[in-house]
Enzyme design. Sequence first.
Site, PDB file in Angstrom:
ATOM      1  N   GLU A   1       0.831  -1.219   0.000  1.00 36.47           N
ATOM      2  CA  GLU A   1       0.000   0.000   0.000  1.00 36.47           C
ATOM      3  C   GLU A   1       0.863   1.266   0.000  1.00 36.47           C
ATOM      4  OE1 GLU A   1      -2.789  -0.406   3.286  1.00 36.47           O
ATOM      5  OE2 GLU A   1      -4.123  -1.550   2.010  1.00 36.47           O
TER       6      GLU A   1
ATOM      7  N   GLU B   1      -5.320  -8.303  -1.219  1.00 38.81           N
ATOM      8  CA  GLU B   1      -6.013  -8.099   0.066  1.00 38.81           C
ATOM      9  C   GLU B   1      -7.462  -7.746  -0.200  1.00 38.81           C
ATOM     10  OE1 GLU B   1      -4.543  -5.535   3.171  1.00 38.81           O
ATOM     11  OE2 GLU B   1      -2.466  -5.905   2.577  1.00 38.81           O
TER      12      GLU B   1
END
Length: 511
Positions: free
Chosen positions: A217, A407
């Site tokens: 991320e 995810e």
Amino acid sequence: MKGFPDDFLWGGATAANQIEGAYNEDGKGLSTADVQTCGGISGFKVEIPGLDPKYKSAYDKLRLVTYKDNGHFGASILVKMNTYPKLGSPTIIDNEYYPNHHAIDFYHNYKEDIRLFAELGFKSYRMSIAWTRIFPTGMEEVPNEKGLEFYDNVFDECSRYGIEPVVTLSHYDMPLELSKKWNGWADRRTIELFHKYAKTVIDRYHEKVKYWLTFNEINAIIHSGFMTAGVFANDEQLLEQASYHQMLGSALVTKYAHDSYPTLQIGCMISYSPPYPYSSKPEDNLEAIRTFNLRTNYFGDTMVRGYIPEYKKADFERRGIDLDFQENDVRTLEEGVVDYIAISYYQTSVAIANPENEKFTQANLTQHYFNPHLKKSEWGWQIDPIGLRYALNLLYDRYHKPIFIVENGLGAFDTLNDNGTVNDPYRIDYLREHIKEIKKAITVDGVKVMGYTPWGCIDLISCSTGQISKRYGFIYVDYDDLGNGSGKRYKKESFYWYKKVISSNGENLGE
Ligand code: BG6
């Protein structure tokens, strides 16, 4: 295309600092994750300057980073640190509880846990390497052999079951020493140390690991410079610089891997929450583009296309950010473009040009305008399976590179029944609806999706709150938020359901 491709990488995802524990064993150094408390149960009470009181209860649950400043101890809220001036030196404080120190003790249980992943039928397992197991402070010349051996063992165990590891080099932890000495990624010298660490593990494991991700991320630096990049300050210039350094680091490592081992696949990883315009007003639509570009596309564009986009250069100029660019940087970015794009997808967001009086939903790391058309989880994360199809379409259209959903999932409270079972139909519903939308993206829209590894396939420590009670797993781990419990693993109802999904290659969704 009829359904999921035959080589679709079904699996699950975790990160080193959220599962391993053994935070100071076998030569491991302290990492930035080791100074983070469990939200809501710390001895410290922290005030956020200027915070509207109506959001206070949401922030009370967030974890803290403890530090020492001129002999005094203090704590600041992890995800709001961008609102603080430069703090002291992050450190462990006596009598505070740090959940990552023990986590779920994967370090000593990896064989049992991987055996359970194999029983689920995993084709892939996304995990990360803790930089501090390999180079405890980041600055050593010689890597820590014990740390390297641990990951050799983990990969060998995966290979016994035919599970393909997908390895993130930096998932929300880095040597604490680099944060203390250099303010982490704000300092250009960190790039070199990261490169040394990445080369070491790529050289060591290239025959065991084909799929790599550079940073988890990478765009989450917007919410927490400390968690993502070890930056212990709020300076916008420093944060932009740190973020730029990470992208250079990512490009250098990608190029190194490509030049040295051409069969390796290197990806970037982006937290992907595309904004819907709040209304059809032109202003809201423009705002959606603006915020999407600055919060998300900037990162993808730089790592996939290989250059900083014009809208970001204009943004730097408008905000008076004067980045330290060096001559070779342009080439570095151009030469280090990734092979595939990995995303975490939990929710969409809403863009409003004039936000007065609009309601927020607090999603731990982030705050979004409330979307009245969607439900939300117990932690305020809005649930939007169709948004995943929307996201996949946007991404594929923009880059035409394969997408790996590394995810997705529902954090929820679970109950362990007396007979050792856990009934989690809410999790099954959530995942089923998302998988259906992935299938439509592949079969109806022609998007190339490589795989799906739901987050926290085994219960683990939440990164934003530090709780284990915010559970995502197919496997229940018997610990509470203070680390009490047997640590025993139990298969949830969703375990049996996901096993069938995988064995049918996504055809049997148990409806
Ligand atoms: C992602 C992170 O943001 O979301 C994970 O990559 C994290 O590390 C996951 O755990 C879920 O968030 P949380 O706050 O529920 O742990």
